[in-house]
Write a protein that holds these residues in place. Structure first.
Motif, PDB file in Angstrom:
ATOM      1  N   LEU A  59       0.805  -1.252  -0.034  1.00  0.00           N
ATOM      2  CA  LEU A  59       0.047   0.015   0.070  1.00  0.00           C
ATOM      3  C   LEU A  59       0.662   1.422   0.012  1.00  0.00           C
ATOM      4  O   LEU A  59       0.452   2.185  -0.723  1.00  0.00           O
ATOM      5  N   THR A  60       1.803   1.313   0.801  1.00  0.00           N
ATOM      6  CA  THR A  60       2.616   2.514   0.877  1.00  0.00           C
ATOM      7  C   THR A  60       3.320   2.594  -0.661  1.00  0.00           C
ATOM      8  O   THR A  60       3.499   3.469  -1.087  1.00  0.00           O
ATOM      9  N   VAL A  61       3.983   1.627  -1.151  1.00  0.00           N
ATOM     10  CA  VAL A  61       4.446   1.686  -2.740  1.00  0.00           C
ATOM     11  C   VAL A  61       3.379   2.245  -3.605  1.00  0.00           C
ATOM     12  O   VAL A  61       3.705   3.160  -4.415  1.00  0.00           O
ATOM     13  N   GLY A  62       2.396   1.471  -3.530  1.00  0.00           N
ATOM     14  CA  GLY A  62       1.029   1.988  -4.215  1.00  0.00           C
ATOM     15  C   GLY A  62       0.693   3.393  -4.145  1.00  0.00           C
ATOM     16  O   GLY A  62       0.530   4.233  -4.964  1.00  0.00           O
ATOM     17  N   MET A  63       0.731   3.873  -2.791  1.00  0.00           N
ATOM     18  CA  MET A  63       0.490   5.382  -2.537  1.00  0.00           C
ATOM     19  C   MET A  63       1.513   6.206  -3.157  1.00  0.00           C
ATOM     20  O   MET A  63       1.003   7.303  -3.755  1.00  0.00           O
ATOM     21  N   LEU A  64       2.689   5.942  -3.037  1.00  0.00           N
ATOM     22  CA  LEU A  64       3.803   6.840  -3.660  1.00  0.00           C
ATOM     23  C   LEU A  64       3.507   6.849  -4.983  1.00  0.00           C
ATOM     24  O   LEU A  64       3.719   7.940  -5.628  1.00  0.00           O
ATOM     25  N   ILE A  65       3.208   5.676  -5.782  1.00  0.00           N
ATOM     26  CA  ILE A  65       3.123   5.939  -7.275  1.00  0.00           C
ATOM     27  C   ILE A  65       1.987   6.671  -7.556  1.00  0.00           C
ATOM     28  O   ILE A  65       2.074   7.397  -8.536  1.00  0.00           O
ATOM     29  N   ILE A  66       0.890   6.391  -6.938  1.00  0.00           N
ATOM     30  CA  ILE A  66      -0.501   6.884  -7.403  1.00  0.00           C
ATOM     31  C   ILE A  66      -0.479   8.675  -6.999  1.00  0.00           C
ATOM     32  O   ILE A  66      -0.722   9.303  -7.844  1.00  0.00           O
ATOM     33  N   TRP A  75      -2.789  14.306  -2.217  1.00  0.00           N
ATOM     34  CA  TRP A  75      -1.833  13.358  -1.260  1.00  0.00           C
ATOM     35  C   TRP A  75      -2.686  12.942   0.052  1.00  0.00           C
ATOM     36  O   TRP A  75      -2.565  11.916   0.253  1.00  0.00           O
ATOM     37  N   GLY A  76      -3.344  14.085   0.332  1.00  0.00           N
ATOM     38  CA  GLY A  76      -4.195  13.577   1.683  1.00  0.00           C
ATOM     39  C   GLY A  76      -5.216  12.595   1.041  1.00  0.00           C
ATOM     40  O   GLY A  76      -5.424  11.517   2.018  1.00  0.00           O
ATOM     41  N   LEU A  77      -5.825  12.796   0.296  1.00  0.00           N
ATOM     42  CA  LEU A  77      -6.714  11.846  -0.349  1.00  0.00           C
ATOM     43  C   LEU A  77      -6.408  10.459  -0.465  1.00  0.00           C
ATOM     44  O   LEU A  77      -6.917   9.474  -0.311  1.00  0.00           O
ATOM     45  N   VAL A  78      -5.334  10.351  -1.142  1.00  0.00           N
ATOM     46  CA  VAL A  78      -4.603   9.134  -1.461  1.00  0.00           C
ATOM     47  C   VAL A  78      -4.368   8.454  -0.025  1.00  0.00           C
ATOM     48  O   VAL A  78      -4.333   7.315   0.109  1.00  0.00           O
ATOM     49  N   ALA A  79      -3.725   9.227   0.884  1.00  0.00           N
ATOM     50  CA  ALA A  79      -3.373   8.759   2.116  1.00  0.00           C
ATOM     51  C   ALA A  79      -4.596   8.123   2.714  1.00  0.00           C
ATOM     52  O   ALA A  79      -4.747   6.950   3.667  1.00  0.00           O
ATOM     53  N   LEU A  80      -5.753   8.862   2.893  1.00  0.00           N
ATOM     54  CA  LEU A  80      -6.851   8.478   3.470  1.00  0.00           C
ATOM     55  C   LEU A  80      -7.358   7.127   2.881  1.00  0.00           C
ATOM     56  O   LEU A  80      -7.814   6.432   3.456  1.00  0.00           O
ATOM     57  N   SER A  81      -7.380   7.274   1.561  1.00  0.00           N
ATOM     58  CA  SER A  81      -7.946   5.876   0.901  1.00  0.00           C
ATOM     59  C   SER A  81      -7.151   4.757   1.190  1.00  0.00           C
ATOM     60  O   SER A  81      -7.611   3.879   1.320  1.00  0.00           O
ATOM     61  N   THR A  82      -5.727   5.010   1.264  1.00  0.00           N
ATOM     62  CA  THR A  82      -4.890   3.931   1.414  1.00  0.00           C
ATOM     63  C   THR A  82      -4.790   3.421   2.942  1.00  0.00           C
ATOM     64  O   THR A  82      -4.980   2.306   3.262  1.00  0.00           O
ATOM     65  N   LEU A  83      -5.459   4.643   3.843  1.00  0.00           N
ATOM     66  CA  LEU A  83      -5.686   4.007   5.214  1.00  0.00           C
ATOM     67  C   LEU A  83      -6.767   3.498   5.285  1.00  0.00           C
ATOM     68  O   LEU A  83      -6.853   2.431   6.016  1.00  0.00           O
ATOM     69  N   ALA A  84      -7.925   3.827   4.776  1.00  0.00           N
ATOM     70  CA  ALA A  84      -9.340   3.151   4.680  1.00  0.00           C
ATOM     71  C   ALA A  84      -9.138   1.539   4.156  1.00  0.00           C
ATOM     72  O   ALA A  84      -9.529   0.801   4.938  1.00  0.00           O
ATOM     73  N   VAL A  85      -8.241   1.337   3.159  1.00  0.00           N
ATOM     74  CA  VAL A  85      -8.062   0.062   2.713  1.00  0.00           C
ATOM     75  C   VAL A  85      -7.123  -0.594   3.416  1.00  0.00           C
ATOM     76  O   VAL A  85      -7.684  -2.121   3.795  1.00  0.00           O
ATOM     77  N   TYR A  86      -6.351  -0.307   4.192  1.00  0.00           N
ATOM     78  CA  TYR A  86      -5.422  -0.920   5.120  1.00  0.00           C
ATOM     79  C   TYR A  86      -6.373  -1.258   6.422  1.00  0.00           C
ATOM     80  O   TYR A  86      -6.323  -2.453   6.945  1.00  0.00           O
ATOM     81  N   LEU A  87      -7.249  -0.431   6.884  1.00  0.00           N
ATOM     82  CA  LEU A  87      -7.882  -0.841   8.002  1.00  0.00           C
ATOM     83  C   LEU A  87      -8.973  -1.807   7.699  1.00  0.00           C
ATOM     84  O   LEU A  87      -9.316  -2.767   8.526  1.00  0.00           O
TER      85      LEU A  87
END
Length: 470
Positions: A26-33, A195-207
């Motif tokens: 997810l971190t790599v995907g978040m950085l790429i996206i 970036w905030g939106l991507v981070a929140l989306s990544t966090l939601a997927v992780y949770l």
């Protein structure tokens, strides 16, 4: 380093390994996206600004260059009009530099008058603008035609706008430079929001994945606990089965020895009891017969009757002694297993008068008494069956040691029989042999069929320790 990390990773539970892998993915995907979206925002912001500025400036400059498309030069009046727009007018705060190019790559006008008349190669974005497309990018001003701008600025938004004639032919390109400070602030704010939106989306997927994996992990842990409990119960049952099997084998060994002792006792009782009584009766009968030898009945049958009684008593005495000798095996405790097998063959040869072809392994040394008794009785019963059911079958005996076990094979070439039918018919000899082998943890097999002889095979352990595991 990698090896140490792998060892630490391998010690983690499966759920933690999965969550660490998900965090990395997810971190790599978040950085790429996030990076990709940031570039898109920057590109779109530049293009939008360029499009708006191009439309505005094209409309203004085109009105001042109406006659230039026909004359091919910028006259003094047009020059003054452009100066009023880009030097003295309000646009000079927004448009930091303005250049007008002809098709030969010559700067025919610039609000920096020192650049007018300079010629540069028509290439890159300038060539693309002459081809009819608006070009825009944030430039570091490294090109040769941008050296004067590099003195005052580090970066500018560089825009090339094609200027067309009435017949839509590009006859000039207007190049102008805008400040990037406000544009960069807008781009940075948009990128931060993305970036905030991507981070929140990544966090939601992780949770979400964490919740699913945690629930699955709890289920797996509960199942593992249940399996461990079942495994402990199974081990307990297996241990109990092992104890019971060990007790069964010990009982089998004990039963075999006790049976032999019982047979020895019966043999001794027969020898000391009925045999002695019959022998005493015969002795007294001989005295009686000698006394009454001259007695003759009216029918003359007294001597004949006396002879019949004497023969019956002698026959009974022989049978009792024969049975007694067959029940007892004197001296077996001191014999090796090979000697026991040879003794069984010799005893049969002496009683039957047949010669047996026997192959007995001399390496068969000491063995438990129960094993020697069983080997002797198997050979005794098998050879007796061969004489009874296949009198011309020429039985063969093989006793050898294989992998810590003794293998007995008794073969004849007689008429054979159906083993299943014999089992149903209740042949006690075969049943007793099978039971003797089973009690010691061995394997008993019969291979026979009508018309092709019989082969009896028995495999027995050579020690009581092996009996438990057979």
């Amino acid at each position: 380093m990698f090896t140490a990390f792998k060892q630490v990773f391998d010690r983690l539970s499966f759920s933690r390994q999965f969550m660490l892998a998900i965090i990395a993915v997810l971190t790599v995907g978040m950085l790429i996206i996030g990076t990709w979206i940031g570039h898109l925002i920057e590109r779109n912001a530049v293009n939008r600004t360029a499009a708006i500025s191009a439309v505005y400036l094209e409309s203004m400059s085109a009105a001042q260059l109406t006659d230039w498309s026909r004359a091919g030069t910028v006259d003094s009046e047009t020059h003054e009009d452009l100066d009023r727009i880009f030097i003295d007018g309000p646009l000079h705060r927004e448009v930091l530099r303005f250049k007008l190019w002809d098709t030969s790559g010559r700067i025919v006008y610039s609000n920096d008058h020192a650049q007018i008349g300079h010629i540069f190669p028509v290439q890159g974005r300038l060539a693309a603008a002459f081809a009819g497309t608006v070009q825009a990018q944030i430039s570091d001003l490294k090109e040769t035609d941008n050296l004067p701008e590099l003195v005052n600025w580090n970066q500018l938004l560089e825009i090339y706008v094609p200027i067309r004639s009435a017949d839509s032919k590009v006859y000039a390109v207007a190049e102008f430079y805008l400040s990037v400070d406000k544009l960069k602030r807008d781009i940075l704010a948009a990128q931060q929001r993305s970036w905030g939106l991507v981070a929140l989306s990544t966090l939601a997927v992780y949770l979400l994945l964490y919740g699913l994996v945690r629930r699955a992990n709890n289920t797996i842990n509960a199942q593992q606990l249940d399996l461990r409990n079942q495994l402990r119960q199974l081990h307990s049952v297996l241990n109990e089965n092992d104890r019971m099997r060990e007790q069964l084998h010990e009982a089998g060994v004990s039963t075999t020895s006790l049976n032999e002792e019982f047979l020895l006792r019966i043999a001794a009782d027969l020898h000391d009891g009925p045999a002695q009584t019959i022998a005493f009766a015969l002795m007294r009968f001989d005295e009686f017969a000698a006394t009454c030898h001259g007695c003759v009945s009216s029918q003359g049958e007294a001597p004949h009757e006396l002879d019949s009684i004497q023969n019956a008593l002698q026959s009974s005495l022989r049978d009792v002694r024969k049975i007694s000798s067959g029940l007892a095996i004197p001296g077996m405790a001191e014999m090796t297993l090979a000697d026991t097998a040879r003794r069984a063959v010799r005893d049969f040869e002496r009683l039957s008068g047949q010669t047996i072809k026997a192959e007995i392994d001399d390496t068969l040394g000491k063995a438990p008494l129960a094993i020697k008794i069983t080997v002797y009785r198997l050979l005794q019963e098998s050879l007796t069956n061969c004489r009874r059911h296949a009198p011309g079958g020429s039985p063969q005996v093989q006793v050898k040691k294989i992998d810590g076990q003794v293998l007995l094979t008794i073969t004849d070439h007689g008429a054979g029989f159906d083993p299943q039918a014999a089992a149903v018919g209740g042949r006690l000899g075969l049943a007793f042999m099978r039971e003797r082998v089973r009690l010691l943890g061995g394997v008993f097999e019969i291979d026979s069929a009508p018309g092709r002889g019989t082969s009896i095979r028995a495999r027995l352990p050579l020690s009581t320790d092996e009996m438990i595991h057979v």
